[in-house]
Design an enzyme around this catalytic site. Structure first.
Site, PDB file in Angstrom:
ATOM      1  N   ASN A 299      40.496  34.918  35.328  1.00  0.00           N
ATOM      2  CA  ASN A 299      40.283  35.887  36.392  1.00  0.00           C
ATOM      3  C   ASN A 299      41.432  36.874  36.265  1.00  0.00           C
ATOM      4  O   ASN A 299      42.541  36.609  36.730  1.00  0.00           O
ATOM      5  CB  ASN A 299      40.271  35.227  37.775  1.00  0.00           C
TER       6      ASN A 299
ATOM      7  N   HIS B  23      35.158  35.876  38.588  1.00  0.00           N
ATOM      8  CA  HIS B  23      35.529  36.639  39.780  1.00  0.00           C
ATOM      9  C   HIS B  23      35.059  35.875  40.997  1.00  0.00           C
ATOM     10  O   HIS B  23      33.934  35.348  41.017  1.00  0.00           O
ATOM     11  CB  HIS B  23      34.905  38.041  39.763  1.00  0.00           C
TER      12      HIS B  23
ATOM     13  N   TYR C 169      37.927  36.720  49.878  1.00  0.00           N
ATOM     14  CA  TYR C 169      38.387  35.685  48.964  1.00  0.00           C
ATOM     15  C   TYR C 169      38.452  34.288  49.569  1.00  0.00           C
ATOM     16  O   TYR C 169      38.806  33.332  48.885  1.00  0.00           O
ATOM     17  CB  TYR C 169      39.767  36.059  48.407  1.00  0.00           C
TER      18      TYR C 169
ATOM     19  N   ALA D 190      42.634  42.715  39.114  1.00  0.00           N
ATOM     20  CA  ALA D 190      42.438  44.155  38.939  1.00  0.00           C
ATOM     21  C   ALA D 190      42.588  44.594  37.482  1.00  0.00           C
ATOM     22  O   ALA D 190      42.045  45.638  37.096  1.00  0.00           O
ATOM     23  CB  ALA D 190      43.403  44.928  39.832  1.00  0.00           C
TER      24      ALA D 190
ATOM     25  N   GLU E 265      34.973  34.843  31.822  1.00  0.00           N
ATOM     26  CA  GLU E 265      35.487  35.764  32.842  1.00  0.00           C
ATOM     27  C   GLU E 265      34.977  35.305  34.205  1.00  0.00           C
ATOM     28  O   GLU E 265      33.785  35.027  34.363  1.00  0.00           O
ATOM     29  CB  GLU E 265      34.990  37.176  32.549  1.00  0.00           C
TER      30      GLU E 265
ATOM     31  N   ARG F 175      30.987  45.611  45.366  1.00  0.00           N
ATOM     32  CA  ARG F 175      32.219  46.192  45.906  1.00  0.00           C
ATOM     33  C   ARG F 175      32.385  47.632  45.420  1.00  0.00           C
ATOM     34  O   ARG F 175      31.436  48.254  44.961  1.00  0.00           O
ATOM     35  CB  ARG F 175      33.392  45.298  45.520  1.00  0.00           C
TER      36      ARG F 175
ATOM     37  N   PRO G  57      46.857  39.377  38.700  1.00  0.00           N
ATOM     38  CA  PRO G  57      47.624  39.874  39.837  1.00  0.00           C
ATOM     39  C   PRO G  57      46.968  39.625  41.189  1.00  0.00           C
ATOM     40  O   PRO G  57      45.754  39.719  41.338  1.00  0.00           O
ATOM     41  CB  PRO G  57      47.750  41.377  39.564  1.00  0.00           C
ATOM     42  N   ASN G  58      47.818  39.292  42.118  1.00  0.00           N
ATOM     43  CA  ASN G  58      47.495  39.083  43.536  1.00  0.00           C
ATOM     44  C   ASN G  58      46.703  37.810  43.811  1.00  0.00           C
ATOM     45  O   ASN G  58      46.469  37.484  44.969  1.00  0.00           O
ATOM     46  CB  ASN G  58      46.776  40.308  44.133  1.00  0.00           C
TER      47      ASN G  58
ATOM     48  N   ARG H 153      45.240  36.443  51.396  1.00  0.00           N
ATOM     49  CA  ARG H 153      44.795  37.807  51.092  1.00  0.00           C
ATOM     50  C   ARG H 153      43.318  37.986  51.414  1.00  0.00           C
ATOM     51  O   ARG H 153      42.475  37.272  50.880  1.00  0.00           O
ATOM     52  CB  ARG H 153      45.029  38.069  49.604  1.00  0.00           C
TER      53      ARG H 153
END
Length: 144
Positions: free
Chosen positions: A71, A97, A22, A74, A95, A104, A9-10, A17
């Site tokens: 990725n 990111h 990012y 969330a 995985e 964060r 998502p996103n 964004r």
């Protein structure tokens, strides 16, 4: 070699964004660079904002791909269902990111994906995807 990159998502909003976190590059632009760098590898791409669709693509490709770069966005921090899908497939999953999630918010420090993935790459911006592709190449050569 067949690798699929799956974004959650996103991540369709990359380049727009939160560019301070990012970056300002769209994923589509980065993907073209990645594909040209690894022209001898088939790299496909899938993105969804919907958890069930991510599970479906993991299940559909997890037995026919040589590796998945994931990725989960969330969902990394919330989805036992995606982790269960990864457990059920054959190919390795890396995985990824873009940001260093441990620098964060605290809720981003826990990943349900990490225990079921081959490895984790985080904090190198879009280059995290390249590092994951290289990790999958290394794994496939090690297994030969």
């Amino acid at each position: 070699m067949n690798i699929i990159i799956i974004n959650g998502p996103n991540l369709n909003m990359l380049g727009k964004r939160e560019p301070t976190i990012y970056g300002s590059q769209s994923f589509d632009d980065y993907l073209e660079i990645l594909k040209s760098k690894y022209s001898d590898i088939s790299i496909s791409y899938y993105q969804s904002n919907i958890e069930g669709e991510l599970i479906n693509i993991i299940q559909e490709t997890g037995f026919i791909s040589d590796g998945i770069v994931l990725n989960a966005g969330a969902y990394t921090h919330t989805s036992i269902a995606i982790a269960d899908a990864i457990r059920s497939i054959k190919c390795p999953v890396i995985e990824v990111h873009i940001s260093n999630t441990h620098k964060r918010e605290e809720f981003r420090h826990k990943s349900f994906m990490t225990p079921v993935c081959q490895g984790v790459i985080a904090g190198f911006g879009m280059d995290s995807y390249r590092l994951a592709v290289e990790a999958l190449i290394h794994l496939s050569q090690r297994d030969e």
